[in-house]
Design a protein around this motif. Structure first.
Motif, PDB file in Angstrom:
ATOM      1  N   THR A 124      -4.142  -1.805  -5.012  1.00  0.00           N
ATOM      2  CA  THR A 124      -3.554  -2.227  -3.744  1.00  0.00           C
ATOM      3  C   THR A 124      -4.657  -2.794  -2.867  1.00  0.00           C
ATOM      4  O   THR A 124      -5.833  -2.480  -3.055  1.00  0.00           O
ATOM      5  N   MET A 136       0.836  -1.201   0.000  1.00  0.00           N
ATOM      6  CA  MET A 136       0.000   0.000   0.000  1.00  0.00           C
ATOM      7  C   MET A 136       0.871   1.251   0.000  1.00  0.00           C
ATOM      8  O   MET A 136       0.643   2.190  -0.787  1.00  0.00           O
ATOM      9  N   PHE A 193      -8.454   0.648  -4.452  1.00  0.00           N
ATOM     10  CA  PHE A 193      -8.210  -0.038  -3.186  1.00  0.00           C
ATOM     11  C   PHE A 193      -9.126  -1.265  -3.162  1.00  0.00           C
ATOM     12  O   PHE A 193     -10.281  -1.191  -2.768  1.00  0.00           O
TER      13      PHE A 193
END
Length: 243
Positions: free
Chosen positions: A104, A75, A239
């Motif tokens: 990520t 991340m 994400f």
């Protein structure tokens, strides 16, 4: 030594020195720390390798390092790469960019934040919502950290944002603030590399001073301005939250 993951029933026989904040995030660096009993009044600079406690057995420590710590580092590296690209493109007033995409894992970061909150709360911290002591987190939370369970209600990690805000990466900045209610731990505010996240341990919705709370499957677009001041999309970070 008492392992805070003992409720899983598979502890190893050897103890270990668990890094309170994952060493892989700041290899060979000194960091400034404040909030522990030995640095309440002012920050102290120490080597991150010294910021350890004997709070996990060697087996459980290694299990988390192999995946969860690696997930937090991915991340960090992804955000750094995205912000470097933005910094480079902002210097050029282009009307069109070749869009780049980054991904990520939000679930791994969620597990890492919970692990780190448990670590920082371990000594002299707050009781948990079931009145467990600070050194004995509820098995529900332990199972989540180790991947044996998922949050199914409002518990979990949220990115904190304001409308139109842009991520700005700050490599050396990490702050963790425990949140309490009735002297029990109910969450933690994480400022990770300049990006705010909130980990909610309550089964009910939360509000943070009018901020926008985003959760799971977040897409954050980065944009520049062209020579007429118009916004031009540059790249996107997703994400992901694997099902």
């Amino acid at each position: 030594m008492k392992c805070w993951a003992a409720c899983l029933g598979d502890c190893g026989t050897k103890g270990s020195h668990e890094h309170i904040v994952s060493q892989c995030l700041y290899p060979d660096q000194s960091i400034k720390v404040q909030g522990f009993p030995w640095c309440l009044d002012a920050p102290k600079e120490i080597g991150i390798g010294s910021l350890t406690q004997q709070i996990l057995c060697k087996k459980h420590n290694e299990e988390l390092g192999a995946k969860v710590d690696a997930g937090s580092k991915h991340m960090r590296d992804t955000l750094a790469q995205a912000c470097r690209l933005l910094n480079a493109r902002e210097k050029i007033q282009s009307r069109h960019w070749t869009i780049q995409y980054f991904e990520t894992d939000m679930l791994l970061l969620e597990r890492w934040c919970l692990k780190t909150l448990i670590n920082t709360n371990h000594q002299g911290g707050l009781k948990y919502l079931d009145d467990s002591e600070a050194d004995s987190p509820p098995c529900e939370l332990v199972e989540f950290v180790f991947g044996g369970r998922r949050f199914t209600d409002y518990k979990g990690l949220y990115m904190v944002s304001e409308t139109g805000s842009q991520i700005r990466f700050d490599d050396g900045w990490l702050r963790i603030t425990a949140k309490s209610h009735n002297e029990q731990l109910v969450g933690g505010l994480f400022m990770l590399w300049g990006v705010p996240f909130y980990l909610n341990l309550l089964p009910t919705p939360i509000k943070l001073d009018g901020a926008v709370l985003m959760r799971r499957g977040i897409k954050h677009w980065f944009a520049t301005r062209d020579d007429k001041g118009r916004e031009v999309k540059s790249h996107c970070v997703t994400f992901t939250y694997p099902s």
